[in-house]
Design an enzyme around this catalytic site. Structure first.
Site, PDB file in Angstrom:
ATOM      1  N   ASP A  91       0.866  -1.185   0.000  1.00 50.15           N
ATOM      2  CA  ASP A  91       0.000   0.000   0.000  1.00 50.15           C
ATOM      3  C   ASP A  91       0.901   1.232   0.000  1.00 50.15           C
ATOM      4  O   ASP A  91       1.501   1.571   1.021  1.00 50.15           O
ATOM      5  CB  ASP A  91      -0.897   0.023   1.245  1.00 50.15           C
ATOM      6  CG  ASP A  91      -2.009  -1.026   1.192  1.00 50.15           C
ATOM      7  OD1 ASP A  91      -1.874  -2.003   0.427  1.00 50.15           O
ATOM      8  OD2 ASP A  91      -2.994  -0.874   1.949  1.00 50.15           O
ATOM      9  N   LYS A 153      -6.927   3.490  -2.977  1.00 48.49           N
ATOM     10  CA  LYS A 153      -7.253   3.453  -1.542  1.00 48.49           C
ATOM     11  C   LYS A 153      -7.457   4.872  -1.044  1.00 48.49           C
ATOM     12  O   LYS A 153      -6.690   5.775  -1.389  1.00 48.49           O
ATOM     13  CB  LYS A 153      -6.128   2.749  -0.785  1.00 48.49           C
ATOM     14  CG  LYS A 153      -6.277   2.711   0.728  1.00 48.49           C
ATOM     15  CD  LYS A 153      -5.100   1.962   1.364  1.00 48.49           C
ATOM     16  CE  LYS A 153      -5.093   2.094   2.870  1.00 48.49           C
ATOM     17  NZ  LYS A 153      -3.922   1.406   3.485  1.00 48.49           N
ATOM     18  N   LYS A 182     -10.325   0.325  -2.086  1.00 45.75           N
ATOM     19  CA  LYS A 182     -10.123   0.037  -0.669  1.00 45.75           C
ATOM     20  C   LYS A 182     -10.465   1.279   0.141  1.00 45.75           C
ATOM     21  O   LYS A 182      -9.932   2.356  -0.107  1.00 45.75           O
ATOM     22  CB  LYS A 182      -8.681  -0.390  -0.384  1.00 45.75           C
ATOM     23  CG  LYS A 182      -8.398  -0.620   1.103  1.00 45.75           C
ATOM     24  CD  LYS A 182      -6.992  -1.136   1.349  1.00 45.75           C
ATOM     25  CE  LYS A 182      -6.680  -1.216   2.851  1.00 45.75           C
ATOM     26  NZ  LYS A 182      -5.313  -1.746   3.121  1.00 45.75           N
TER      27      LYS A 182
END
Length: 217
Positions: A91, A153, A182
């Site tokens: 991430d 995300k 996400k």
């Protein structure tokens, strides 16, 4: 939506700067028990978790975290080391200063560099929505899609705000078909979990899911 279905979408997260091994071990034990999608942990714990749990847990970690303004070269090194240590998912935080300066080509190039470093491993791109205008959020949907990342995300959880339903709806409208979503940051109720999944999120990053769904903390 039953609890196990929700757990299968959870990146069970412990990223506090003072997280001790006992905190990380508790996280991993819970992930094994409840079959979460992954554990999201600080890079310094990847090797120990991998050695302790093997393939019992799917390890996610963070790169350029939490502010994103490291150089691309530093983020690439972080990514390669994390994968070598046993992580399967990365991430990354974008360089928000590049977004604010309108240098979207640089953001795209950086994501592409980490995409290459990740190879077949999953790459999620944290755009930190709390700092972006709607126009910038839409542009980042385009950039993440063009760079062929696996996920967009919302947040680090360390900014001034976290995931919102409005931002997920905006993402859904503007990302390409190959990009998943996400939600992370500020997911505090079971209703939040269900709402983000109903809106199309494939993953939710939170430290609270087990407590919310089972009452165990």
């Amino acid at each position: 939506m039953d609890n196990q279905e929700i757990f299968s979408h959870i990146d069970h997260t412990q990223l506090k700067p003072y997280a001790a091994w006992q905190d990380i071990k508790k996280l991993c034990d819970e992930a094994v028990e409840y079959k979460t999608a992954s554990v999201c942990i600080p890079p310094c714990y990847i090797s120990r978790v991998h050695e302790t749990y093997g393939d019992k847990v799917n390890i996610c970690t963070v790169v350029g975290f939490p502010l994103g303004y490291q150089t691309t070269e530093a983020k690439v090194v972080e990514t390669r080391q994390a994968l070598a240590d046993g992580a399967s998912e990365i991430d990354m935080v974008i360089n928000i200063t590049d977004v604010k300066n309108g240098h979207f080509d640089k953001v795209r190039e950086e994501i592409c560099a980490l995409r290459e470093a990740c190879g077949s491993h999953i790459l999620k791109v944290i755009v930190e929505t709390c700092y972006l205008t709607e126009e910038e959020k839409i542009k980042m949907c385009e950039v993440v899609t063009e760079a062929k990342a696996d996920f967009i995300k919302t947040s680090t959880g360390f900014g001034t705000g976290g995931a919102t339903r409005e931002d997920i709806k905006l993402f859904k409208e503007h990302i390409g078909s190959g990009v998943k979503m996400k939600a992370a940051g500020g997911v505090k109720t079971k209703e939040d979990l269900e709402a983000f999944l109903d809106l199309g999120c494939e993953r939710i990053g939170t430290s609270s899911a087990i407590a919310l769904l089972t009452g165990n903390s």
